[in-house]
Design an enzyme around this catalytic site. Structure first.
Site, short mmCIF file in Angstrom:
data_model
loop_
_atom_site.label_atom_id
_atom_site.label_comp_id
_atom_site.label_asym_id
_atom_site.label_seq_id
_atom_site.Cartn_x
_atom_site.Cartn_y
_atom_site.Cartn_z
N ASP A 15 50.19 72.00 65.71
CA ASP A 15 49.78 73.06 64.79
C ASP A 15 48.43 72.65 64.21
OD1 ASP A 15 49.78 75.29 63.17
OD2 ASP A 15 51.28 74.56 61.76
N GLN A 51 59.15 81.56 62.94
CA GLN A 51 58.41 80.92 64.03
C GLN A 51 59.33 80.10 64.91
OE1 GLN A 51 54.99 81.02 65.01
NE2 GLN A 51 56.00 80.02 66.75
N HIS A 62 58.91 77.91 57.74
CA HIS A 62 58.49 79.04 58.57
C HIS A 62 59.60 79.32 59.59
CE1 HIS A 62 56.09 82.02 60.32
NE2 HIS A 62 55.08 81.33 60.81
N ARG A 98 58.00 85.99 69.32
CA ARG A 98 58.12 86.35 67.91
C ARG A 98 58.72 87.74 67.78
NH1 ARG A 98 55.09 83.74 64.07
NH2 ARG A 98 56.40 84.97 62.69
#
Length: 307
Positions: free
Chosen positions: A224, A132, A129, A292
């Site tokens: 997470d 991120q 990812h 982001r």
């Protein structure tokens, strides 16, 4: 930095210098959001998984720069009826300037990139990812004014975020400690790649089982969800194994007093993180989510050669 026309399939597709330059540009674009011109450029979003932050931040980034976005829902495209991936990639390359893909397997993303003639961005796969982590590093840099020499503790599942964090920390000189239950460690191949990268930045990559050891003295504490998208059936079984890895007030007492807390969201409050910590003074989760937008805008500008 010359990223024009390139893909970002994993963070290590960048050099450490390119990574830091992207963060610098992201910070500049955060201060002056409308200073670049992407008018006439079109971004395609091909997402096979749910998304809030990635989808909206990419769309907003293009809009703020004058570009446009097409949401390519797989259910209304011919890929849902069996059109070969390579055919879809070649056709979309004739219509779009750049495409961001959220899919299950990393190899599907890589196969699409092999046939596409436009930049392909990994918007999340089961293995990585990278977008991120661009936002994560920007947030850490904003907070501490530097990256090299800091220590980041990640507590939870050795998933795609953990993989990309290891690469990003190793490239930027951050010491990273990944604490997971036995059997949920990150991929050994990714660990080895991160350790190889870390040799050039004098950082250290550790994989541990004790979350208290990982967090001790760290400047960044990251977590997470315990069950990622596609693992919902395992969620209940994971609860007991992962409960000791919850980021709560007691665990945070072991971190540096000035430590910050990060979470890539969505958060399952009172599971991997308590509401007290998520909403507390050490949390930088909402700044992280905003970043982001700025990090991905910098990425789009560079891949499209628009600077």
């Amino acid at each position: 930095m010359n990223l024009a026309g390139r893909d970002l399939l994993k963070l290590s597709d960048l050099t450490p210098a390119e990574l830091l330059a992207l963060l610098t540009q992201a910070a500049e674009l955060k201060r002056d959001p409308y200073r670049v011109d992407l008018r006439g450029r079109v971004l395609g979003l091909l997402f096979q998984k749910a998304s809030t932050r990635t989808r909206v931040s990419f769309t907003a980034a293009m809009a703020q720069c004058g570009g446009s976005t097409i949401d390519l829902l797989p259910t209304v495209m011919q890929v849902s009826r069996g059109e070969p991936l390579q055919d879809t990639a070649r056709v979309l390359s004739r219509y779009l300037d750049v495409i961001a893909i959220r899919t299950y397997e990393q190899k599907e993303l890589e196969a699409f990139a092999d046939y596409a003639d436009i930049p392909v961005i990994n918007a999340l796969t089961d293995q990585f990812h990278p977008c991120q982590i661009l936002a994560d590093l920007l947030t850490i840099q904003e907070t501490f004014g530097q990256l090299a020499g800091l220590t980041l503790a990640y507590c939870g599942d050795g998933n795609n975020v953990a993989h990309s964090l290891m690469l990003g920390c190793a490239m930027s000189g951050i010491h990273i400690r990944v604490a997971t239950p036995a059997g949920y460690e990150p991929d050994p191949g990714v660990v080895q790649q991160a350790r190889t990268l870390a040799r050039n930045s004098n950082s250290e990559v550790q994989v541990l089982q004790d979350p208290q050891e990982a967090v001790s003295g760290s400047q960044v504490v990251y977590t997470d969800v315990w069950a990622s998208m596609g693992q919902e059936a395992e969620a209940e079984a994971r609860q007991a194994k992962f409960l000791p890895y919850q980021v709560n007030a007691d665990l945070m007492k072991r971190a540096d007093p000035e430590a910050i807390v990060l979470h890539c969201l969505p958060a399952h409050r009172e599971e991997e993180i308590t509401t007290e910590v998520l909403e507390g003074s050490q949390s930088r989760v909402w700044e992280q989510a905003e970043n982001r937008l700025h990090a991905q805008k910098a990425l789009l500008v560079q891949l499209l050669g628009a600077e």
